[in-house]
Motif scaffolding. Structure first.
Motif, PDB file in Angstrom:
ATOM      1  N   HIS A  89       0.835  -1.181   0.000  1.00 33.97           N
ATOM      2  CA  HIS A  89       0.000   0.000   0.000  1.00 33.97           C
ATOM      3  C   HIS A  89       0.882   1.248   0.000  1.00 33.97           C
ATOM      4  CE1 HIS A  89       0.815  -0.397   4.323  1.00 33.97           C
ATOM      5  NE2 HIS A  89       0.498   0.866   4.428  1.00 33.97           N
ATOM      6  N   PHE A  90       0.373   2.298  -0.601  1.00 32.38           N
ATOM      7  CA  PHE A  90       1.083   3.571  -0.655  1.00 32.38           C
ATOM      8  C   PHE A  90       0.791   4.380   0.590  1.00 32.38           C
ATOM      9  CE2 PHE A  90       1.095   2.701  -5.197  1.00 32.38           C
ATOM     10  CZ  PHE A  90       2.371   3.103  -5.547  1.00 32.38           C
ATOM     11  N   THR A  91       1.804   5.072   1.101  1.00 30.99           N
ATOM     12  CA  THR A  91       1.608   6.014   2.197  1.00 30.99           C
ATOM     13  C   THR A  91       2.333   7.306   1.839  1.00 30.99           C
ATOM     14  OG1 THR A  91       3.550   5.197   3.398  1.00 30.99           O
ATOM     15  CG2 THR A  91       1.420   4.246   3.987  1.00 30.99           C
ATOM     16  N   VAL A  92       1.825   8.404   2.345  1.00 30.89           N
ATOM     17  CA  VAL A  92       2.447   9.711   2.139  1.00 30.89           C
ATOM     18  C   VAL A  92       2.652  10.332   3.509  1.00 30.89           C
ATOM     19  CG1 VAL A  92       2.211  12.000   1.131  1.00 30.89           C
ATOM     20  CG2 VAL A  92       1.309  10.010  -0.085  1.00 30.89           C
ATOM     21  N   LYS A  93       3.886  10.762   3.767  1.00 27.93           N
ATOM     22  CA  LYS A  93       4.218  11.422   5.023  1.00 27.93           C
ATOM     23  C   LYS A  93       4.672  12.834   4.675  1.00 27.93           C
ATOM     24  CE  LYS A  93       7.183  11.097   9.071  1.00 27.93           C
ATOM     25  NZ  LYS A  93       8.268  10.368   9.709  1.00 27.93           N
ATOM     26  N   SER A  94       4.016  13.832   5.242  1.00 27.56           N
ATOM     27  CA  SER A  94       4.300  15.219   4.871  1.00 27.56           C
ATOM     28  C   SER A  94       4.952  15.979   6.009  1.00 27.56           C
ATOM     29  CB  SER A  94       3.010  15.946   4.494  1.00 27.56           C
ATOM     30  OG  SER A  94       2.470  15.398   3.338  1.00 27.56           O
ATOM     31  N   SER A  95       5.829  16.926   5.627  1.00 27.51           N
ATOM     32  CA  SER A  95       6.392  17.897   6.551  1.00 27.51           C
ATOM     33  C   SER A  95       6.237  19.259   5.889  1.00 27.51           C
ATOM     34  CB  SER A  95       7.861  17.580   6.840  1.00 27.51           C
ATOM     35  OG  SER A  95       8.637  17.727   5.678  1.00 27.51           O
ATOM     36  N   PHE A  96       6.819  20.274   6.451  1.00 29.01           N
ATOM     37  CA  PHE A  96       6.646  21.641   5.955  1.00 29.01           C
ATOM     38  C   PHE A  96       7.018  21.803   4.488  1.00 29.01           C
ATOM     39  CE2 PHE A  96       8.503  25.874   5.229  1.00 29.01           C
ATOM     40  CZ  PHE A  96       7.347  26.624   5.373  1.00 29.01           C
ATOM     41  N   ASP A  97       8.155  21.268   4.068  1.00 24.36           N
ATOM     42  CA  ASP A  97       8.642  21.545   2.713  1.00 24.36           C
ATOM     43  C   ASP A  97       8.717  20.341   1.786  1.00 24.36           C
ATOM     44  OD1 ASP A  97      10.699  20.399   4.129  1.00 24.36           O
ATOM     45  OD2 ASP A  97      12.248  21.704   3.330  1.00 24.36           O
ATOM     46  N   ARG A  98       8.297  19.156   2.241  1.00 27.14           N
ATOM     47  CA  ARG A  98       8.320  17.999   1.347  1.00 27.14           C
ATOM     48  C   ARG A  98       7.413  16.894   1.872  1.00 27.14           C
ATOM     49  NH1 ARG A  98      13.998  14.812   2.522  1.00 27.14           N
ATOM     50  NH2 ARG A  98      12.852  13.032   3.280  1.00 27.14           N
ATOM     51  N   SER A  99       7.084  15.967   0.974  1.00 27.86           N
ATOM     52  CA  SER A  99       6.300  14.789   1.329  1.00 27.86           C
ATOM     53  C   SER A  99       7.038  13.562   0.813  1.00 27.86           C
ATOM     54  CB  SER A  99       4.916  14.841   0.682  1.00 27.86           C
ATOM     55  OG  SER A  99       4.183  15.941   1.158  1.00 27.86           O
ATOM     56  N   ASP A 100       7.063  12.504   1.592  1.00 25.87           N
ATOM     57  CA  ASP A 100       7.669  11.247   1.170  1.00 25.87           C
ATOM     58  C   ASP A 100       6.565  10.288   0.753  1.00 25.87           C
ATOM     59  OD1 ASP A 100      10.297  11.984   1.720  1.00 25.87           O
ATOM     60  OD2 ASP A 100      10.157  11.323   3.802  1.00 25.87           O
ATOM     61  N   ILE A 101       6.786   9.606  -0.369  1.00 25.49           N
ATOM     62  CA  ILE A 101       5.841   8.600  -0.857  1.00 25.49           C
ATOM     63  C   ILE A 101       6.496   7.240  -0.697  1.00 25.49           C
ATOM     64  CG2 ILE A 101       4.536   7.752  -2.836  1.00 25.49           C
ATOM     65  CD1 ILE A 101       4.589  10.638  -3.898  1.00 25.49           C
ATOM     66  N   ARG A 102       5.791   6.326  -0.067  1.00 29.25           N
ATOM     67  CA  ARG A 102       6.299   4.977   0.162  1.00 29.25           C
ATOM     68  C   ARG A 102       5.313   3.957  -0.382  1.00 29.25           C
ATOM     69  NH1 ARG A 102      10.613   4.617   3.329  1.00 29.25           N
ATOM     70  NH2 ARG A 102      11.249   6.487   4.414  1.00 29.25           N
ATOM     71  N   PHE A 103       5.871   2.840  -0.828  1.00 27.46           N
ATOM     72  CA  PHE A 103       5.068   1.690  -1.203  1.00 27.46           C
ATOM     73  C   PHE A 103       5.551   0.579  -0.297  1.00 27.46           C
ATOM     74  CE2 PHE A 103       4.136  -2.131  -3.704  1.00 27.46           C
ATOM     75  CZ  PHE A 103       2.770  -1.950  -3.848  1.00 27.46           C
ATOM     76  N   GLY A 104       4.752   0.235   0.703  1.00 27.05           N
ATOM     77  CA  GLY A 104       5.223  -0.677   1.737  1.00 27.05           C
ATOM     78  C   GLY A 104       6.350   0.012   2.481  1.00 27.05           C
ATOM     79  N   LYS A 105       7.498  -0.641   2.570  1.00 29.10           N
ATOM     80  CA  LYS A 105       8.653  -0.043   3.231  1.00 29.10           C
ATOM     81  C   LYS A 105       9.582   0.690   2.272  1.00 29.10           C
ATOM     82  CE  LYS A 105       8.750  -3.073   7.176  1.00 29.10           C
ATOM     83  NZ  LYS A 105       9.582  -3.801   8.118  1.00 29.10           N
ATOM     84  N   ALA A 106       9.346   0.531   0.974  1.00 30.91           N
ATOM     85  CA  ALA A 106      10.223   1.148  -0.027  1.00 30.91           C
ATOM     86  C   ALA A 106       9.891   2.627  -0.199  1.00 30.91           C
ATOM     87  CB  ALA A 106      10.070   0.435  -1.367  1.00 30.91           C
ATOM     88  N   HIS A 107      10.917   3.475  -0.100  1.00 27.64           N
ATOM     89  CA  HIS A 107      10.774   4.912  -0.332  1.00 27.64           C
ATOM     90  C   HIS A 107      10.821   5.135  -1.843  1.00 27.64           C
ATOM     91  CE1 HIS A 107      12.573   9.128  -0.335  1.00 27.64           C
ATOM     92  NE2 HIS A 107      11.319   9.239   0.046  1.00 27.64           N
ATOM     93  N   ILE A 108       9.724   5.579  -2.426  1.00 25.22           N
ATOM     94  CA  ILE A 108       9.586   5.691  -3.874  1.00 25.22           C
ATOM     95  C   ILE A 108       9.942   7.076  -4.401  1.00 25.22           C
ATOM     96  CG2 ILE A 108       7.944   5.503  -5.792  1.00 25.22           C
ATOM     97  CD1 ILE A 108       8.643   2.848  -4.451  1.00 25.22           C
ATOM     98  N   ALA A 109       9.475   8.123  -3.729  1.00 25.23           N
ATOM     99  CA  ALA A 109       9.700   9.481  -4.230  1.00 25.23           C
ATOM    100  C   ALA A 109       9.472  10.501  -3.132  1.00 25.23           C
ATOM    101  CB  ALA A 109       8.764   9.775  -5.394  1.00 25.23           C
ATOM    102  N   GLU A 110       9.918  11.732  -3.405  1.00 19.22           N
ATOM    103  CA  GLU A 110       9.633  12.881  -2.567  1.00 19.22           C
ATOM    104  C   GLU A 110       8.878  13.881  -3.427  1.00 19.22           C
ATOM    105  OE1 GLU A 110      13.330  14.551  -1.354  1.00 19.22           O
ATOM    106  OE2 GLU A 110      13.794  12.888  -0.021  1.00 19.22           O
ATOM    107  N   ILE A 111       7.946  14.559  -2.825  1.00 19.56           N
ATOM    108  CA  ILE A 111       7.306  15.669  -3.516  1.00 19.56           C
ATOM    109  C   ILE A 111       7.871  16.925  -2.877  1.00 19.56           C
ATOM    110  CG2 ILE A 111       5.154  16.853  -4.060  1.00 19.56           C
ATOM    111  CD1 ILE A 111       3.790  14.107  -3.894  1.00 19.56           C
ATOM    112  N   ARG A 112       8.653  17.656  -3.664  1.00 21.97           N
ATOM    113  CA  ARG A 112       9.291  18.878  -3.189  1.00 21.97           C
ATOM    114  C   ARG A 112       8.605  20.086  -3.804  1.00 21.97           C
ATOM    115  NH1 ARG A 112      15.669  17.385  -4.031  1.00 21.97           N
ATOM    116  NH2 ARG A 112      15.680  15.490  -2.781  1.00 21.97           N
ATOM    117  N   LYS A 113       9.088  21.251  -3.459  1.00 21.49           N
ATOM    118  CA  LYS A 113       8.517  22.490  -3.972  1.00 21.49           C
ATOM    119  C   LYS A 113       8.473  22.515  -5.499  1.00 21.49           C
ATOM    120  CE  LYS A 113       8.795  27.449  -3.298  1.00 21.49           C
ATOM    121  NZ  LYS A 113       9.493  28.523  -2.613  1.00 21.49           N
ATOM    122  N   GLY A 114       9.493  21.976  -6.169  1.00 19.25           N
ATOM    123  CA  GLY A 114       9.547  21.974  -7.632  1.00 19.25           C
ATOM    124  C   GLY A 114       8.849  20.798  -8.288  1.00 19.25           C
ATOM    125  N   GLY A 115       8.257  19.905  -7.506  1.00 22.72           N
ATOM    126  CA  GLY A 115       7.565  18.746  -8.067  1.00 22.72           C
ATOM    127  C   GLY A 115       8.137  17.442  -7.545  1.00 22.72           C
TER     128      GLY A 115
END
Length: 114
Positions: free
Chosen positions: A1-27
């Motif tokens: 399952h996908f999870t998204v963890k957000s902080s002030f300037d970025r969000s982390d996207i995970r699939f299970g335990k694998a870190h897939i991507a970050e969503i930063r200010k530029g995308g």
């Protein structure tokens, strides 16, 4: 399952335990794990380089070819003909990287250790 963890300037996207991507200010920016999956499946803009570990900057002289329409500022995946090596941001458009131009082609954001 996908999870998204957000902080002030970025969000982390995970699939299970694998870190897939970050969503930063530029995308979105793929992580090394996410980049590996994208590279292997061809779902990305690729910069194919000679056999070296890209650290800091990839110069146009080291670029063998590009795949996909790459514009200045795009997130690209960098690797050799056979393996993924890192995630970067294009400094030049793809056609200019292989046109014989000199100078910076990709600013690396993350790379394999080695």
């Amino acid at each position: 399952h996908f999870t998204v963890k957000s902080s002030f300037d970025r969000s982390d996207i995970r699939f299970g335990k694998a870190h897939i991507a970050e969503i930063r200010k530029g995308g979105p920016v793929p992580s090394m794990e996410g980049g590996e999956v994208l590279w292997r499946n061809g779902w990305c803009r690729k910069v194919v380089i000679d056999d070296f570990v890209p650290k800091g900057t990839v110069f146009a002289q080291g670029v063998l070819r590009t795949e996909g329409r790459i514009r200045t500022g795009d997130i690209v995946l960098v690797g050799t003909a056979s393996e993924f090596r890192g995630v970067g941001r294009a400094v030049l458009p793809g056609h200019a990287m292989t046109s014989g131009a000199r100078g910076n082609a990709v600013r690396m954001l993350d790379h394999v250790r080695g």
